[in-house]
Design a protein around this motif. Sequence first.
Motif, PDB file in Angstrom:
ATOM      1  N   SER A  25      -5.579   2.972  19.501  1.00 12.54           N
ATOM      2  CA  SER A  25      -6.279   4.209  19.831  1.00 12.54           C
ATOM      3  C   SER A  25      -7.770   3.927  19.853  1.00 12.54           C
ATOM      4  N   ILE A  26      -8.477   4.453  20.847  1.00  8.07           N
ATOM      5  CA  ILE A  26      -9.918   4.203  20.932  1.00  8.07           C
ATOM      6  C   ILE A  26     -10.665   4.922  19.819  1.00  8.07           C
ATOM      7  N   TYR A  77     -10.187   4.674  16.737  1.00 10.12           N
ATOM      8  CA  TYR A  77     -10.305   3.816  15.560  1.00 10.12           C
ATOM      9  C   TYR A  77     -11.258   2.651  15.838  1.00 10.12           C
ATOM     10  N   ALA A  78     -11.981   2.703  16.960  1.00  4.94           N
ATOM     11  CA  ALA A  78     -12.790   1.548  17.349  1.00  4.94           C
ATOM     12  C   ALA A  78     -14.187   1.942  17.812  1.00  4.94           C
ATOM     13  N   ILE A  79     -15.164   1.154  17.377  1.00  7.31           N
ATOM     14  CA  ILE A  79     -16.545   1.288  17.822  1.00  7.31           C
ATOM     15  C   ILE A  79     -16.805   0.096  18.739  1.00  7.31           C
ATOM     16  N   THR A  80     -17.285   0.359  19.939  1.00  8.33           N
ATOM     17  CA  THR A  80     -17.370  -0.686  20.955  1.00  8.33           C
ATOM     18  C   THR A  80     -18.807  -0.915  21.411  1.00  8.33           C
ATOM     19  N   ILE A 104      -7.789  -0.565  25.619  1.00  7.77           N
ATOM     20  CA  ILE A 104      -7.757  -1.472  24.470  1.00  7.77           C
ATOM     21  C   ILE A 104      -7.327  -2.870  24.899  1.00  7.77           C
ATOM     22  N   CYS A 105      -6.342  -2.951  25.784  1.00 11.87           N
ATOM     23  CA  CYS A 105      -5.859  -4.260  26.240  1.00 11.87           C
ATOM     24  C   CYS A 105      -6.934  -5.032  26.989  1.00 11.87           C
ATOM     25  N   ARG A 106      -7.707  -4.338  27.789  1.00 11.61           N
ATOM     26  CA  ARG A 106      -8.780  -5.008  28.521  1.00 11.61           C
ATOM     27  C   ARG A 106      -9.833  -5.558  27.558  1.00 11.61           C
ATOM     28  N   LYS A 149       3.191  14.451   9.930  1.00 12.69           N
ATOM     29  CA  LYS A 149       2.513  14.531   8.641  1.00 12.69           C
ATOM     30  C   LYS A 149       2.058  13.150   8.127  1.00 12.69           C
ATOM     31  N   SER A 150       2.515  12.103   8.771  1.00 10.08           N
ATOM     32  CA  SER A 150       2.158  10.758   8.331  1.00 10.08           C
ATOM     33  C   SER A 150       0.750  10.383   8.799  1.00 10.08           C
ATOM     34  N   LYS A 151       0.090   9.515   8.065  1.00  8.84           N
ATOM     35  CA  LYS A 151      -1.295   9.164   8.362  1.00  8.84           C
ATOM     36  C   LYS A 151      -1.436   8.514   9.747  1.00  8.84           C
ATOM     37  N   GLY A 152      -2.261   9.132  10.568  1.00  8.55           N
ATOM     38  CA  GLY A 152      -2.638   8.503  11.824  1.00  8.55           C
ATOM     39  C   GLY A 152      -1.649   8.619  12.960  1.00  8.55           C
ATOM     40  N   PHE A 153      -0.396   9.063  12.707  1.00 12.16           N
ATOM     41  CA  PHE A 153       0.606   9.068  13.751  1.00 12.16           C
ATOM     42  C   PHE A 153       0.258  10.011  14.893  1.00 12.16           C
ATOM     43  N   GLU A 154      -0.447  11.101  14.589  1.00 14.39           N
ATOM     44  CA  GLU A 154      -0.675  12.126  15.589  1.00 14.39           C
ATOM     45  C   GLU A 154      -1.972  11.913  16.343  1.00 14.39           C
ATOM     46  N   ASN A 155      -2.723  10.860  16.004  1.00 14.20           N
ATOM     47  CA  ASN A 155      -4.058  10.704  16.591  1.00 14.20           C
ATOM     48  C   ASN A 155      -4.077   9.637  17.672  1.00 14.20           C
ATOM     49  N   LEU A 156      -4.225  10.062  18.859  1.00 18.08           N
ATOM     50  CA  LEU A 156      -4.224   9.142  20.000  1.00 18.08           C
ATOM     51  C   LEU A 156      -5.659   8.914  20.483  1.00 18.08           C
TER      52      LEU A 156
END
Length: 320
Positions: A144-145, A147-150, A173-175, A313-320
Motif C-alpha cells: 500500500s502506498i 505505508y511508504a514515503i517516496t 509499488i512494483c515499479r 478489525k485486524s491491523k492494517g487489513f482495511e487500508n489500501l
Amino acid sequence: MKLSIIYHIYKNTSHLESSLKNIFDQKQQDFEFILVNDSATPSVLKILKKFNFTKLKHFTYYNFSQNMGHSFSFNRAVKQARGEYVYYCGSNIILKKDFVSTIYSIIKKQQDVDVISFTNRENGSNQVVFSKLDSSLERLVPISIKYAITRKKILVDNNIFLNDEHYFPLIFICRLLMIFKKWVVYENVLAEFHTNRFYAYDLYDIFEQNTLLIRNYQNSVFYKKHRDFLEYAMIIFILLFFLPRVFLSYKERKSRNIALQQAESWLAKNLPKFKDNKTLNNKKGNRVYLSKESIGYIKKFKFSPRYINKFIKSKGFENL
C-alpha cells in the motif's frame, strides 16, 4: 524542506478532525502540507472550517470542482510538491506526532534513500536498509502506498505515477521495487489506520490492476524472479482488501454474491494454485497481513461475513 504530506479529502468524516489535529501537532513543523479538496462534501468542509491552515509553515491547497479520485489527486500533488519526499494519506489515517521528525532522522542517517516504509507493529525503532529486492524485503515491503514515503526524484525521473483514471497501487509499488537503489524499512508504527467506509475509487479496479500486472510483466526477469511474492500480493489485494470492502459496501445479498463470484472466478482463472503460494503459507516469515485464522480462511476459501468482519478489525487489513 524535506517532506510534503499530500492529504486527500472527499466524503469521509469518521476520523477527519483527529487526523488533521495530529498534522497541526507534529513535533517537527518544517514540512509542506498539501490539502487536496477532491470535491469534498459539505460535512467534510464543515470540519475543515475548525482549522486555521495558515498556521502551518508551508501550506498548499488544491480544489477540484468534481471528484477526480485518488490517482489524479496524487499525481497532480506530487508534480507540484516542494518537498524532496512525498507521503500520501487521508482522513482515515492519524499520523503519530513524531511522524515528520522520525522521517527526517531517517533521511539524515540514511542519505539518498529512495523509499522509506514503515510497519504496523511495534518493534523497536530498527532501520533495515535494502539495496535490492530479496526475501527479507519481500516479508517487510508494504503493498500500500500509504505505508511508504517516496523520494520525488525517483518518481519524476522514472515517470512513476498512478493511472489517472484508475487506482492501481500495486503496480506503482512494483515499479518502485524494480528500480530503487536504497529502501529503508522502519520497523515501528508511524500512523494509526482506521476503516474508511467511503471509497473514492472502484473496488473492481483491483481485478483490472492484477490483470495488467500479469499481462505487462509476466515475461520480465523481475516477475519471473519474484513470481511467488507478486502472486502473493495479488492474492492479498483480492482476499484482504476487496472482500472485506464488499461486505462494507454492499448490503444486498445479490450484489455481494456477484462480487464474491468474480473474486473466485479471477483467482481460479489467473492463480488457480493460489492456496499453495509459499509466501502465503510461510510460517517463518514475518508478514504482517496474515494470521493463523486468516490462513485457515484462505485455505478453505469460505467467503463468510464472520471471517470478513474479523479481517476488518485486524491491523492494517482495511487500508489500501
